[in-house]
Design a protein around this motif. Structure first.
Motif, mmCIF file in Angstrom:
data_model
loop_
_atom_site.group_PDB
_atom_site.id
_atom_site.type_symbol
_atom_site.label_atom_id
_atom_site.label_comp_id
_atom_site.label_asym_id
_atom_site.label_seq_id
_atom_site.Cartn_x
_atom_site.Cartn_y
_atom_site.Cartn_z
ATOM 1 N N PRO A 38 34.831 41.560 32.598
ATOM 2 C CA PRO A 38 33.582 41.425 33.323
ATOM 3 C C PRO A 38 33.813 41.512 34.826
ATOM 4 O O PRO A 38 34.909 41.250 35.313
ATOM 5 C CB PRO A 38 33.063 40.038 32.909
ATOM 6 N N SER A 39 32.795 41.872 35.554
ATOM 7 C CA SER A 39 32.956 42.099 36.995
ATOM 8 C C SER A 39 33.433 40.855 37.728
ATOM 9 O O SER A 39 34.165 40.942 38.706
ATOM 10 C CB SER A 39 31.620 42.577 37.596
ATOM 11 N N ALA A 40 33.031 39.670 37.264
ATOM 12 C CA ALA A 40 33.412 38.442 37.960
ATOM 13 C C ALA A 40 34.898 38.122 37.800
ATOM 14 O O ALA A 40 35.514 37.554 38.690
ATOM 15 C CB ALA A 40 32.566 37.269 37.448
ATOM 16 N N SER A 41 35.470 38.489 36.648
ATOM 17 C CA SER A 41 36.861 38.138 36.387
ATOM 18 C C SER A 41 37.772 39.357 36.327
ATOM 19 O O SER A 41 38.905 39.253 35.859
ATOM 20 C CB SER A 41 36.965 37.364 35.061
ATOM 21 N N ALA A 42 37.290 40.497 36.782
ATOM 22 C CA ALA A 42 38.104 41.713 36.746
ATOM 23 C C ALA A 42 39.275 41.586 37.711
ATOM 24 O O ALA A 42 39.126 41.070 38.827
ATOM 25 C CB ALA A 42 37.249 42.927 37.108
ATOM 26 N N PRO A 43 40.460 42.036 37.335
ATOM 27 C CA PRO A 43 41.597 41.984 38.250
ATOM 28 C C PRO A 43 41.432 42.970 39.395
ATOM 29 O O PRO A 43 40.717 43.976 39.282
ATOM 30 C CB PRO A 43 42.781 42.354 37.358
ATOM 31 N N SER A 44 42.121 42.692 40.492
ATOM 32 C CA SER A 44 42.091 43.610 41.628
ATOM 33 C C SER A 44 42.815 44.901 41.308
ATOM 34 O O SER A 44 42.510 45.952 41.864
ATOM 35 C CB SER A 44 42.725 42.937 42.852
ATOM 36 N N GLY A 45 43.796 44.843 40.444
ATOM 37 C CA GLY A 45 44.541 46.015 40.013
ATOM 38 C C GLY A 45 45.316 45.690 38.760
ATOM 39 O O GLY A 45 45.585 44.519 38.458
ATOM 40 N N SER A 46 45.684 46.708 38.013
ATOM 41 C CA SER A 46 46.428 46.489 36.774
ATOM 42 C C SER A 46 47.248 47.733 36.465
ATOM 43 O O SER A 46 47.018 48.809 37.013
ATOM 44 C CB SER A 46 45.488 46.170 35.603
ATOM 45 N N ALA A 47 48.204 47.568 35.579
ATOM 46 C CA ALA A 47 49.065 48.678 35.186
ATOM 47 C C ALA A 47 49.601 48.440 33.781
ATOM 48 O O ALA A 47 49.758 47.295 33.341
ATOM 49 C CB ALA A 47 50.226 48.851 36.167
ATOM 50 N N TYR A 48 49.856 49.553 33.106
ATOM 51 C CA TYR A 48 50.494 49.538 31.790
ATOM 52 C C TYR A 48 51.736 50.406 31.895
ATOM 53 O O TYR A 48 51.694 51.517 32.442
ATOM 54 C CB TYR A 48 49.542 50.074 30.722
ATOM 55 N N TYR A 49 52.858 49.911 31.383
ATOM 56 C CA TYR A 49 54.138 50.582 31.579
ATOM 57 C C TYR A 49 54.884 50.664 30.256
ATOM 58 O O TYR A 49 55.017 49.666 29.552
ATOM 59 C CB TYR A 49 54.970 49.800 32.607
#
Length: 262
Positions: A58-69
């Motif tokens: 959700p927009s309120a708890s969305a991370p500032s950035g993320s990645a999958y490796y």
């Protein structure tokens, strides 16, 4: 009379026992080369994707950035939150905190959902490896938090190196100011030969392991960890080889990040 009493507190065995089936002995690593056919100095294929967790929250708890490796059978995800209000309201520099955990199905040594001391120790390693690359003076009174989850592990040292690479990509996706991206790689010794990016079976057969995280653009090592005994000359050789592998991994991360801007 007493022998016929059924004890409900015990688990009664079956009337007939069967001899267990024993699995065949696993193949000896390096007996006929590496199990996956790689050269001794070759790193497993790498796949990176940034922003996979942003659209799922959700927009309120969305991370500032993320990645999958992904690196071979290793699969790691990372979410970055921040910069946000830190614990100290008068701090001149920001802080970087990391949370690390294995998924219950990720490896054979993960026995409980409760965080273990091993996971807390690895979280500190990640903070020490990534912290020098972040311009924390640009974020006074703020906190930057990284949450790393290992979905699948194949080699303890190699998984920690993959987590460092994943955090580095997630920080870039979050727009955090960095001196340079951090790339990490691990090596293990089998006999007198150093082997790059070992799987779990290869690490189990090794006598020593080394982990190096590095900022290649500024030629600075941010973290170094060794388990086992070697001569100073062998350790120096491994650090140089690991640094070369870090440069290769760094090139893959940079090519992907540049492609996302086009």
């Amino acid at each position: 009379m007493a022998s016929n009493v059924f004890d409900r507190r015990r688990i009664n065995g079956p009337q007939r026992s069967v001899e267990p089936l024993y699995t065949a002995k696993a193949a000896e690593p390096f007996a006929n080369g590496r199990l996956d056919g790689r050269a001794l100095d070759q790193v497993r294929p790498i796949f990176i994707k940034t922003g996979p967790l942003d659209a799922q929250s959700p927009s309120a708890s969305a991370p500032s950035g993320s990645a999958y490796y992904e690196q071979g059978k290793i699969r790691v995800s990372c979410a970055i939150y921040g910069p946000r209000q830190g614990r100290q309201s008068n701090a001149r520099m920001g802080s970087f905190d990391c949370d690390f955990k294995y998924a219950p199905f990720s490896c054979s040594w993960r026995l409980s959902h409760i965080k273990s001391s091993d996971e807390k120790e690895i979280a500190l390693m990640l903070e020490h490896a990534i912290g020098p690359a972040i311009r924390l003076e640009a974020y006074p009174k703020a906190s930057i938090d990284a949450f790393v989850t290992v979905i699948e592990s194949d080699g303890k040292a190699a998984t920690i190196a993959a987590a460092i690479n994943c955090i580095s990509a997630a920080l870039a996706d979050a727009g955090i100011e960095l001196y340079d991206s951090v790339a990490a790689c691990s090596m293990s010794m089998y006999g007198t030969q150093w082997v790059s990016d070992c799987s779990q079976a290869e690490e189990n057969a090794s006598t020593c392991s080394l982990l190096v995280s590095r900022m290649p653009s500024v030629d600075e090592i941010t973290y170094l960890l060794q388990h086992g005994k070697t001569t100073p000359e062998m350790t120096t050789q491994a650090i140089q080889a690991c640094s070369n592998d870090c440069t290769r991994v760094y090139a893959v991360i940079c090519r992907y990040l540049q492609a996302t801007l086009e």
